[in-house]
Scaffold this motif. Structure first.
Motif, PDB file in Angstrom:
ATOM      1  N   PRO A   1       0.810  -1.220   0.000  1.00  0.00           N
ATOM      2  CA  PRO A   1       0.000   0.000   0.000  1.00  0.00           C
ATOM      3  C   PRO A   1       0.847   1.277   0.000  1.00  0.00           C
ATOM      4  O   PRO A   1       1.930   1.317   0.595  1.00  0.00           O
TER       5      PRO A   1
ATOM      6  N   TRP B   1      -2.622   6.302  -2.910  1.00  0.00           N
ATOM      7  CA  TRP B   1      -3.951   5.678  -2.762  1.00  0.00           C
ATOM      8  C   TRP B   1      -4.917   6.583  -1.996  1.00  0.00           C
ATOM      9  O   TRP B   1      -6.072   6.267  -1.843  1.00  0.00           O
TER      10      TRP B   1
ATOM     11  N   SER C   1      -4.916   7.027   1.161  1.00  0.00           N
ATOM     12  CA  SER C   1      -5.343   6.252   2.338  1.00  0.00           C
ATOM     13  C   SER C   1      -4.598   6.784   3.561  1.00  0.00           C
ATOM     14  O   SER C   1      -3.599   7.494   3.421  1.00  0.00           O
TER      15      SER C   1
ATOM     16  N   ASP D   1      -3.598   2.950   8.156  1.00  0.00           N
ATOM     17  CA  ASP D   1      -4.422   1.867   7.585  1.00  0.00           C
ATOM     18  C   ASP D   1      -3.618   0.912   6.702  1.00  0.00           C
ATOM     19  O   ASP D   1      -4.187  -0.006   6.102  1.00  0.00           O
ATOM     20  N   THR D   2      -2.312   1.135   6.585  1.00  0.00           N
ATOM     21  CA  THR D   2      -1.520   0.318   5.642  1.00  0.00           C
ATOM     22  C   THR D   2      -1.624  -1.183   5.943  1.00  0.00           C
ATOM     23  O   THR D   2      -1.859  -1.994   5.044  1.00  0.00           O
TER      24      THR D   2
ATOM     25  N   LEU E   1      -5.231  -2.473   5.332  1.00  0.00           N
ATOM     26  CA  LEU E   1      -5.480  -2.679   3.900  1.00  0.00           C
ATOM     27  C   LEU E   1      -4.787  -3.945   3.405  1.00  0.00           C
ATOM     28  O   LEU E   1      -5.343  -4.693   2.592  1.00  0.00           O
TER      29      LEU E   1
ATOM     30  N   VAL F   1      -7.094  -6.831   1.796  1.00  0.00           N
ATOM     31  CA  VAL F   1      -6.964  -7.221   0.384  1.00  0.00           C
ATOM     32  C   VAL F   1      -6.890  -8.746   0.252  1.00  0.00           C
ATOM     33  O   VAL F   1      -7.315  -9.316  -0.753  1.00  0.00           O
TER      34      VAL F   1
ATOM     35  N   TYR G   1     -12.750  -2.876   1.714  1.00  0.00           N
ATOM     36  CA  TYR G   1     -11.384  -2.540   1.309  1.00  0.00           C
ATOM     37  C   TYR G   1     -11.368  -1.223   0.526  1.00  0.00           C
ATOM     38  O   TYR G   1     -10.545  -0.346   0.786  1.00  0.00           O
TER      39      TYR G   1
ATOM     40  N   LEU H   1     -11.719   2.529   2.227  1.00  0.00           N
ATOM     41  CA  LEU H   1     -10.603   3.115   2.996  1.00  0.00           C
ATOM     42  C   LEU H   1      -9.634   3.901   2.108  1.00  0.00           C
ATOM     43  O   LEU H   1      -8.638   4.424   2.591  1.00  0.00           O
ATOM     44  N   GLN H   2      -9.935   3.954   0.797  1.00  0.00           N
ATOM     45  CA  GLN H   2      -8.992   4.579  -0.125  1.00  0.00           C
ATOM     46  C   GLN H   2      -9.663   5.655  -0.986  1.00  0.00           C
ATOM     47  O   GLN H   2     -10.616   5.370  -1.705  1.00  0.00           O
TER      48      GLN H   2
END
Ligand SMILES: Cc1ncc(C[n+]2csc(CCOP(=O)(O)OP(=O)(O)O)c2C)c(N)n1
Ligand code: SF4
Ligand SMILES: [Mg+2]
Length: 298
Positions: free
Chosen positions: A212, A217, A219, A223-224, A227, A231, A263, A266-267
């Motif tokens: 990520p 992204w 984001s 949250d890395t 995510l 995913v 998913y 969040l982006q």
């Protein structure tokens, strides 16, 4: 405390990446490198083509890494690593693991010819692609790894990317290389275990690591890892390994897949998508999962 309740450190404690690197906050590619080095150990030499990691490592003569790095031209990661391996062997060094470490642009697009050539010759190298799904270092341009629906600076909201992500894992499986794997930084034990395993195998080995990128992204840096877990749990990025293009094993089993919406929301790069477009991504993910279930016994 009973024996079973004890926390056990399962990852090697050795750190070969220093904290003084130049990545953005929450950069998945930086975490990926830190973990990969725990599996590779100090006898490693990297080839970096142009990508965020050519910057993250720091300006010469400084380096965040305690292993050798050769900075090569954008399209030459696999060819440079092949040459480096041959050169080391000529000096009598058969122990150093040579690793091409490239972004998705350098792998799926511009370095694909060199990668395919090295894989067909079965060069004794590990090729690792950290996939942040766009050309990030030059300002978030779309690559063939960018997924359907994503905003990038070259696929603005009104003309978001309307083609699916290229299936690089299928392309590499078609080369029938000795080993290939996908990995996510949310599952560090799995990643490090597979890197250690790959080190013991001869010939071309390929890793596709999900990474990520908060900057590209849109984001949140915090949250890395979330995510990176989602995913996998949605089935968008299944975690598996293969030998000789077959014998696929699903390393992370997902009992009940989460909706892709969890998913996507969040982006910021997916914020413009309508319910119908999100349903399209869900249908595509379901179809991909069904295909994988057949080959890997998901
Ligand atoms: C032949 C060539 N074309 C273009 C560039 C400019 N360039 C440098 S890094 C980069 C983006 C790399 O994208 P990717 O491989 O996905 O890595 P990321 O930046 O996302 O980490 C580009 C286009 C270059 N250095 N050389
Ligand atoms: S732009 Fe993205 S990939 Fe590049 S250093 Fe920042 S977070 Fe990492
Ligand atoms: Mg990229």
């Amino acid at each position: 405390m009973s024996k079973d309740n004890k926390m056990r450190l399962t990852l090697p404690t050795e750190e070969l990446m220093g904290p003084g690197h130049l990545a953005c906050q929450g950069c998945g590619a930086a975490v990926a490198m830190r973990l990969v080095l725990k599996g590779l150990g100090p006898k490693t030499a990297f080839c970096f083509p142009a990508c965020c990691w050519s910057v993250i490592d720091g300006p010469f003569p400084h380096s965040a890494l305690e292993v050798s790095v050769f900075h090569c031209a954008f399209e030459t990661a696999a060819a440079s690593a092949s040459g480096l391996k041959a050169g080391l062997e000529m000096t009598g060094d058969t122990e150093t693991t040579v690793v091409a470490w490239a972004g998705d642009g350098g792998t799926f697009d511009i370095g694909l010819q060199a990668l395919s050539g090295a894989a067909e010759r079965n060069e004794d190298i590990i090729y690792m692609c950290y996939d942040n799904e766009a050309y990030m270092n030059t300002g978030i341009q779309r690559s063939s790894a960018t997924p359907y629906g994503a905003w990038t600076t070259t696929t603005p909201v009104k003309h978001f990317k309307n083609r699916p992500k290229k299936d690089i894992d299928a392309i590499m499986a078609a080369h029938r290389i000795p080993y290939q794997a996908t990995a996510s930084i949310a599952y560090p034990e799995d990643l490090v275990k597979k890197v250690k395993k790959a080190k013991t195998i001869q010939g071309t080995r390929f890793f596709h690591i999900y990474a990520p990128c908060p900057a590209g992204w849109k984001s949140r840096p915090e949250d890395t890892i979330k995510l990176s877990r989602l995913v996998v749990q949605t089935g968008i990025f299944p975690i598996f390994e293969m030998e000789n293009g077959e014998n696929c094993v699903l390393n992370i089993k997902v009992k009940e897949r989460k909706p892709v919406k969890d998913y996507l929301r969040l982006q910021g790069r997916f914020r413009h998508l309508t319910d119908e477009e999100i349903q399209h991504i869900q249908d595509d993910t379901d179809a991909h999962w069904a295909r994988l279930a057949k080959t890997c016994g998901a």
